[in-house]
Design a protein around this motif. Structure first.
Motif, PDB file in Angstrom:
ATOM      1  N   GLU A  19      64.711   3.106 118.622  1.00  0.00           N
ATOM      2  CA  GLU A  19      64.514   3.837 117.379  1.00  0.00           C
ATOM      3  C   GLU A  19      63.068   3.672 116.945  1.00  0.00           C
ATOM      4  N   LEU A  20      62.437   4.756 116.523  1.00  0.00           N
ATOM      5  CA  LEU A  20      61.066   4.741 116.017  1.00  0.00           C
ATOM      6  C   LEU A  20      61.061   5.164 114.563  1.00  0.00           C
ATOM      7  N   GLN A  21      60.189   4.550 113.776  1.00  0.00           N
ATOM      8  CA  GLN A  21      60.029   4.935 112.382  1.00  0.00           C
ATOM      9  C   GLN A  21      58.556   4.819 112.011  1.00  0.00           C
ATOM     10  N   LEU A  22      57.988   5.903 111.485  1.00  0.00           N
ATOM     11  CA  LEU A  22      56.612   5.864 110.998  1.00  0.00           C
ATOM     12  C   LEU A  22      56.594   5.154 109.656  1.00  0.00           C
ATOM     13  N   LEU A  23      55.683   4.230 109.482  1.00  0.00           N
ATOM     14  CA  LEU A  23      55.558   3.534 108.207  1.00  0.00           C
ATOM     15  C   LEU A  23      54.646   4.330 107.277  1.00  0.00           C
ATOM     16  N   PRO A  24      54.934   4.328 105.976  1.00  0.00           N
ATOM     17  CA  PRO A  24      54.113   5.106 105.050  1.00  0.00           C
ATOM     18  C   PRO A  24      52.683   4.561 104.961  1.00  0.00           C
ATOM     19  N   ALA A  36      50.884   3.268 112.106  1.00  0.00           N
ATOM     20  CA  ALA A  36      51.824   2.147 112.033  1.00  0.00           C
ATOM     21  C   ALA A  36      53.247   2.631 112.312  1.00  0.00           C
ATOM     22  N   LEU A  37      53.908   1.955 113.240  1.00  0.00           N
ATOM     23  CA  LEU A  37      55.275   2.288 113.630  1.00  0.00           C
ATOM     24  C   LEU A  37      56.147   1.049 113.602  1.00  0.00           C
ATOM     25  N   LEU A  38      57.413   1.255 113.291  1.00  0.00           N
ATOM     26  CA  LEU A  38      58.422   0.222 113.443  1.00  0.00           C
ATOM     27  C   LEU A  38      59.265   0.637 114.643  1.00  0.00           C
ATOM     28  N   ILE A  39      59.470  -0.259 115.579  1.00  0.00           N
ATOM     29  CA  ILE A  39      60.234   0.057 116.775  1.00  0.00           C
ATOM     30  C   ILE A  39      61.396  -0.918 116.904  1.00  0.00           C
ATOM     31  N   ASN A  40      62.563  -0.379 117.189  1.00  0.00           N
ATOM     32  CA  ASN A  40      63.765  -1.185 117.332  1.00  0.00           C
ATOM     33  C   ASN A  40      64.368  -0.867 118.698  1.00  0.00           C
ATOM     34  N   SER A  41      64.563  -1.885 119.511  1.00  0.00           N
ATOM     35  CA  SER A  41      65.085  -1.698 120.856  1.00  0.00           C
ATOM     36  C   SER A  41      66.213  -2.687 121.119  1.00  0.00           C
ATOM     37  N   ASN A  42      67.185  -2.266 121.925  1.00  0.00           N
ATOM     38  CA  ASN A  42      68.286  -3.166 122.238  1.00  0.00           C
ATOM     39  C   ASN A  42      68.047  -3.971 123.516  1.00  0.00           C
ATOM     40  N   GLN A  43      66.884  -3.740 124.187  1.00  0.00           N
ATOM     41  CA  GLN A  43      66.517  -4.546 125.351  1.00  0.00           C
ATOM     42  C   GLN A  43      65.010  -4.474 125.563  1.00  0.00           C
ATOM     43  N   ALA A  44      64.488  -5.417 126.306  1.00  0.00           N
ATOM     44  CA  ALA A  44      63.055  -5.456 126.590  1.00  0.00           C
ATOM     45  C   ALA A  44      62.666  -4.239 127.424  1.00  0.00           C
ATOM     46  N   ASP A  88      50.980  -0.679 116.225  1.00  0.00           N
ATOM     47  CA  ASP A  88      49.870   0.116 115.704  1.00  0.00           C
ATOM     48  C   ASP A  88      49.258   0.892 116.861  1.00  0.00           C
ATOM     49  N   LEU A  89      49.242   2.204 116.746  1.00  0.00           N
ATOM     50  CA  LEU A  89      48.637   3.054 117.770  1.00  0.00           C
ATOM     51  C   LEU A  89      47.236   3.419 117.308  1.00  0.00           C
ATOM     52  N   ALA A 119      66.320   2.094 133.293  1.00  0.00           N
ATOM     53  CA  ALA A 119      66.677   3.204 132.401  1.00  0.00           C
ATOM     54  C   ALA A 119      65.422   3.783 131.758  1.00  0.00           C
ATOM     55  N   GLN A 120      65.456   5.079 131.504  1.00  0.00           N
ATOM     56  CA  GLN A 120      64.320   5.766 130.896  1.00  0.00           C
ATOM     57  C   GLN A 120      64.819   6.544 129.690  1.00  0.00           C
ATOM     58  N   LEU A 121      64.050   6.494 128.586  1.00  0.00           N
ATOM     59  CA  LEU A 121      64.441   7.167 127.353  1.00  0.00           C
ATOM     60  C   LEU A 121      63.199   7.672 126.640  1.00  0.00           C
ATOM     61  N   ALA A 122      63.235   8.899 126.159  1.00  0.00           N
ATOM     62  CA  ALA A 122      62.122   9.470 125.407  1.00  0.00           C
ATOM     63  C   ALA A 122      62.558   9.711 123.972  1.00  0.00           C
ATOM     64  N   THR A 123      61.706   9.385 123.020  1.00  0.00           N
ATOM     65  CA  THR A 123      61.995   9.609 121.615  1.00  0.00           C
ATOM     66  C   THR A 123      60.737  10.082 120.901  1.00  0.00           C
ATOM     67  N   ASP A 124      60.920  10.944 119.891  1.00  0.00           N
ATOM     68  CA  ASP A 124      59.816  11.524 119.133  1.00  0.00           C
ATOM     69  C   ASP A 124      59.982  11.179 117.662  1.00  0.00           C
ATOM     70  N   VAL A 125      58.854  11.094 116.985  1.00  0.00           N
ATOM     71  CA  VAL A 125      58.852  10.947 115.541  1.00  0.00           C
ATOM     72  C   VAL A 125      57.606  11.652 115.017  1.00  0.00           C
ATOM     73  N   ALA A 126      57.745  12.320 113.873  1.00  0.00           N
ATOM     74  CA  ALA A 126      56.622  13.048 113.301  1.00  0.00           C
ATOM     75  C   ALA A 126      56.487  12.685 111.828  1.00  0.00           C
ATOM     76  N   GLY A 127      55.241  12.695 111.350  1.00  0.00           N
ATOM     77  CA  GLY A 127      54.988  12.394 109.946  1.00  0.00           C
ATOM     78  C   GLY A 127      53.803  13.160 109.435  1.00  0.00           C
ATOM     79  N   ARG A 128      53.845  13.491 108.143  1.00  0.00           N
ATOM     80  CA  ARG A 128      52.746  14.231 107.505  1.00  0.00           C
ATOM     81  C   ARG A 128      51.913  13.252 106.701  1.00  0.00           C
ATOM     82  N   TYR A 129      50.639  13.268 106.950  1.00  0.00           N
ATOM     83  CA  TYR A 129      49.705  12.367 106.266  1.00  0.00           C
ATOM     84  C   TYR A 129      48.772  13.170 105.388  1.00  0.00           C
TER      85      TYR A 129
END
Length: 129
Positions: A19-24, A36-44, A88-89, A119-129
């Motif tokens: 799971e990805l979440q952009l921080l305000p 700034a991103l928060l990333i949550n993963s169930n495995q390394a 931080d990207l 396993a391979q997984l792609a996820t997107d997140v977008a934010g307006r600054y």
């Protein structure tokens, strides 16, 4: 954004889930210090991150590119741990200087994650600054 993939069937172990979440933050802070991103993963896992903006925003910032979106940054992310972490990207100085001229901007971050089990997984997140 929540994107998940499960092993399916009864008794199967759950697959890679990220799971990805952009921080305000302000556009100025995102350009100076990184997105700034928060990333949550169930495995390394490890991954590849891609940062893109719309073609019209790229043209306004004098960034060359074709297509509906223009990639402004790309890099690897290593040692994503199990659980929640902060990421931080950072953008190059030249790209940050061009983006600093804009007042508002929608940034899309795409993260392709490769788990230790292949396993391979792609996820997107977008934010307006």
């Amino acid at each position: 954004m929540d994107t998940s993939q499960s092993g399916g069937g009864s008794g199967a172990t759950p697959g890679l889930r990220v799971e990805l979440q952009l921080l305000p933050q302000s556009l100025h802070h995102a350009v100076q210090s990184g997105i700034a991103l928060l990333i949550n993963s169930n495995q390394a896992a490890d991954g590849i991150a891609t940062v893109s903006i719309s073609h019209s925003a790229a043209r306004a910032a004098h960034i060359k590119g074709s297509g509906a979106s223009v990639v402004i940054g790309r890099g690897t992310v290593s040692q994503i741990g199990k659980g929640t972490g902060h990421l931080d990207l950072r953008l190059s100085r030249q790209m940050a200087a061009k983006l600093h001229k804009l007042h508002h901007l929608t940034i899309t971050v795409r993260l392709v994650v490769y788990g230790a089990d292949g396993a391979q997984l792609a996820t997107d997140v977008a934010g307006r600054y």
